[in-house]
Design a protein around this motif. Structure first.
Motif, PDB file in Angstrom:
ATOM      1  N   ARG A   1      -9.252  -4.760  -2.184  1.00  0.00           N
ATOM      2  CA  ARG A   1      -9.414  -4.937  -0.742  1.00  0.00           C
ATOM      3  C   ARG A   1      -8.050  -5.136  -0.119  1.00  0.00           C
ATOM      4  O   ARG A   1      -7.068  -5.388  -0.815  1.00  0.00           O
ATOM      5  CB  ARG A   1     -10.318  -6.126  -0.430  1.00  0.00           C
ATOM      6  N   ILE A   2      -7.997  -5.043   1.205  1.00  0.00           N
ATOM      7  CA  ILE A   2      -6.748  -5.221   1.936  1.00  0.00           C
ATOM      8  C   ILE A   2      -6.759  -6.600   2.587  1.00  0.00           C
ATOM      9  O   ILE A   2      -7.754  -7.006   3.191  1.00  0.00           O
ATOM     10  CB  ILE A   2      -6.585  -4.137   3.013  1.00  0.00           C
ATOM     11  N   ILE A   3      -5.636  -7.317   2.453  1.00  0.00           N
ATOM     12  CA  ILE A   3      -5.498  -8.609   3.122  1.00  0.00           C
ATOM     13  C   ILE A   3      -4.202  -8.630   3.919  1.00  0.00           C
ATOM     14  O   ILE A   3      -3.310  -7.800   3.698  1.00  0.00           O
ATOM     15  CB  ILE A   3      -5.484  -9.780   2.111  1.00  0.00           C
TER      16      ILE A   3
ATOM     17  N   LEU B   1      -2.738  -4.867  -0.889  1.00  0.00           N
ATOM     18  CA  LEU B   1      -3.923  -4.539  -1.662  1.00  0.00           C
ATOM     19  C   LEU B   1      -4.033  -5.526  -2.815  1.00  0.00           C
ATOM     20  O   LEU B   1      -3.079  -5.706  -3.575  1.00  0.00           O
ATOM     21  CB  LEU B   1      -3.810  -3.117  -2.215  1.00  0.00           C
TER      22      LEU B   1
ATOM     23  N   LEU C   1      -8.072   2.787  -2.464  1.00  0.00           N
ATOM     24  CA  LEU C   1      -9.399   2.184  -2.537  1.00  0.00           C
ATOM     25  C   LEU C   1     -10.403   3.161  -3.133  1.00  0.00           C
ATOM     26  O   LEU C   1     -11.300   2.765  -3.888  1.00  0.00           O
ATOM     27  CB  LEU C   1      -9.839   1.736  -1.146  1.00  0.00           C
TER      28      LEU C   1
ATOM     29  N   HIS D   1     -12.543  -4.383  -7.740  1.00  0.00           N
ATOM     30  CA  HIS D   1     -12.988  -4.597  -6.365  1.00  0.00           C
ATOM     31  C   HIS D   1     -11.745  -4.860  -5.514  1.00  0.00           C
ATOM     32  O   HIS D   1     -11.396  -6.007  -5.238  1.00  0.00           O
ATOM     33  CB  HIS D   1     -13.961  -5.772  -6.281  1.00  0.00           C
TER      34      HIS D   1
ATOM     35  N   ARG E   1       0.447  -6.112   4.999  1.00  0.00           N
ATOM     36  CA  ARG E   1      -0.891  -5.946   4.450  1.00  0.00           C
ATOM     37  C   ARG E   1      -0.745  -5.636   2.973  1.00  0.00           C
ATOM     38  O   ARG E   1       0.062  -4.793   2.582  1.00  0.00           O
ATOM     39  CB  ARG E   1      -1.624  -4.821   5.163  1.00  0.00           C
TER      40      ARG E   1
ATOM     41  N   THR F   1       0.807  -1.208   0.000  1.00  0.00           N
ATOM     42  CA  THR F   1       0.000   0.000   0.000  1.00  0.00           C
ATOM     43  C   THR F   1       0.837   1.253   0.000  1.00  0.00           C
ATOM     44  O   THR F   1       0.744   2.042   0.894  1.00  0.00           O
ATOM     45  CB  THR F   1      -0.907   0.058   1.220  1.00  0.00           C
TER      46      THR F   1
ATOM     47  N   ASP G   1     -10.068  -8.986  -6.886  1.00  0.00           N
ATOM     48  CA  ASP G   1     -10.804 -10.223  -6.635  1.00  0.00           C
ATOM     49  C   ASP G   1     -10.668 -11.233  -7.770  1.00  0.00           C
ATOM     50  O   ASP G   1     -11.431 -12.202  -7.829  1.00  0.00           O
ATOM     51  CB  ASP G   1     -12.284  -9.931  -6.381  1.00  0.00           C
TER      52      ASP G   1
END
Length: 322
Positions: A131-133, A167, A45, A129, A165, A13, A170
């Motif tokens: 997201r953060i994992i 980004l 995001l 789409h 973390r 990120t 999907d």
């Protein structure tokens, strides 16, 4: 947060670099600035939620209205942050200025920072789409239903980001780190510099549009003028930057902030051109084809066979041509 971007790759990120000819290699991601990571992720995001894929078949600039929408959003945020000379051109080129804070009589080169608005059309959905994992190691599953994943066997570089973390998308689209990551970095830099230059934390609309303000209570060190340019349609032949009014981007030196690995710095890149070859065949019935039928596919195959197989991207590096 962290890594390179493609249709499947994650991005840390907030540490984009650029394409080829590395002057410096990637380094281990920083983990000591969670406030900065959070601010960059929030921006990414927000920007990636705008559908900004370019369209090579279009003849206008920008080639898609989503890029104009993103340009308008960025310009509004820059104005709220206190940037000067914010302008959006008819072709959706955004330009702005962070004024110099040098003492009277002092001078410094004017630095330019540039990123592009569009994401690449990779034949996937244009809707991102993201997201953060938390990356705990091994394969990164993007979509359990479809089986889309970034597999460590194919991308061993992801092992460097265990504990970070990330980004990710999907699996139905590109992530868009090329170049929403660059947009996020430049915008967060502008937010923090302008707030510090003002001598305190950004408030009101500026705070809503930007950074969390951490560490911005004290005045920044003096700096020279910084110019910003966001251009459309980079992915389809640099169409947008060709419409940039250089009078609005009067810089001595400029840096493109694009996607890449943490710590990657590129000092030069390749030059490319496009040529279109049209082969027209001659139709004939198989009974009467001899000496008449011209199969354009077979002619194209013969043409390709005459090209040097060693002068291809997969067989060349550095300054070797292809």
């Amino acid at each position: 947060m962290s890594t390179p971007s493609s249709s499947t790759n994650p991005t840390p990120t907030g540490h984009p670099g650029a394409p080829t000819g590395r002057a410096e290699g990637p380094t281990a991601p920083r983990r000591d600035r969670p406030d900065l990571e959070d601010a960059l992720a929030e921006r990414f995001l927000r920007y990636s939620a705008v559908v900004s894929q370019s369209d090579a078949s279009a003849t206008t600039v920008p080639t898609t209205e989503g890029q104009r929408e993103l340009a308008t959003l960025l310009a509004e945020e820059l104005r709220a942050l206190g940037a000067a000379d914010v302008h959006v051109s008819e072709t959706a080129v955004v330009t702005a200025c962070i004024p110099s804070t040098l003492p009277e009589g002092a001078s410094a080169p004017v630095i330019g920072l540039c990123s592009h608005l569009d994401t690449v059309d990779a034949g996937l959905s244009p809707v991102v789409h993201a997201r953060i994992i938390e990356h705990t190691g091994g394969d990164i599953v993007l979509n359990a239903e479809t089986g889309a994943a970034i597999r460590e066997a194919e991308h061993p570089e992801i092992a460097r980001y265990v504990g970070d973390r990330l980004l990710v998308a999907d699996g139905t689209s590109v992530l868009g780190a090329d170049d929403e990551a660059g947009l996020s970095v430049i915008m967060e830099l502008a937010a923090r510099l302008l707030a510090a230059d003002a001598g305190g934390r950004a408030t009101g609309a500026a705070a809503t549009a930007g950074s969390d303000g951490t560490g911005q209570g004290a005045a920044a060190e003096p700096h020279g003028e910084i110019r910003i340019a966001f251009v459309p349609d980079e992915e389809i032949g640099l169409r947008g930057v060709r419409t940039l009014d250089m009078d609005r981007f009067p810089v001595d030196v400029a840096y493109t902030i694009d996607s890449g690995e943490t710590g990657e710095l590129v000092e030069e890149t390749f030059n490319a051109a496009t040529a279109e070859l049209t082969i027209e065949g001659v139709t004939a019935h198989p009974m009467e084809a001899k000496g008449v039928l011209v199969n354009p596919i077979l002619l194209a195959r013969r043409f390709i066979a005459r090209l040097d197989p060693e002068q291809t991207p997969e067989c060349t590096e550095g300054r070797e041509g292809y």
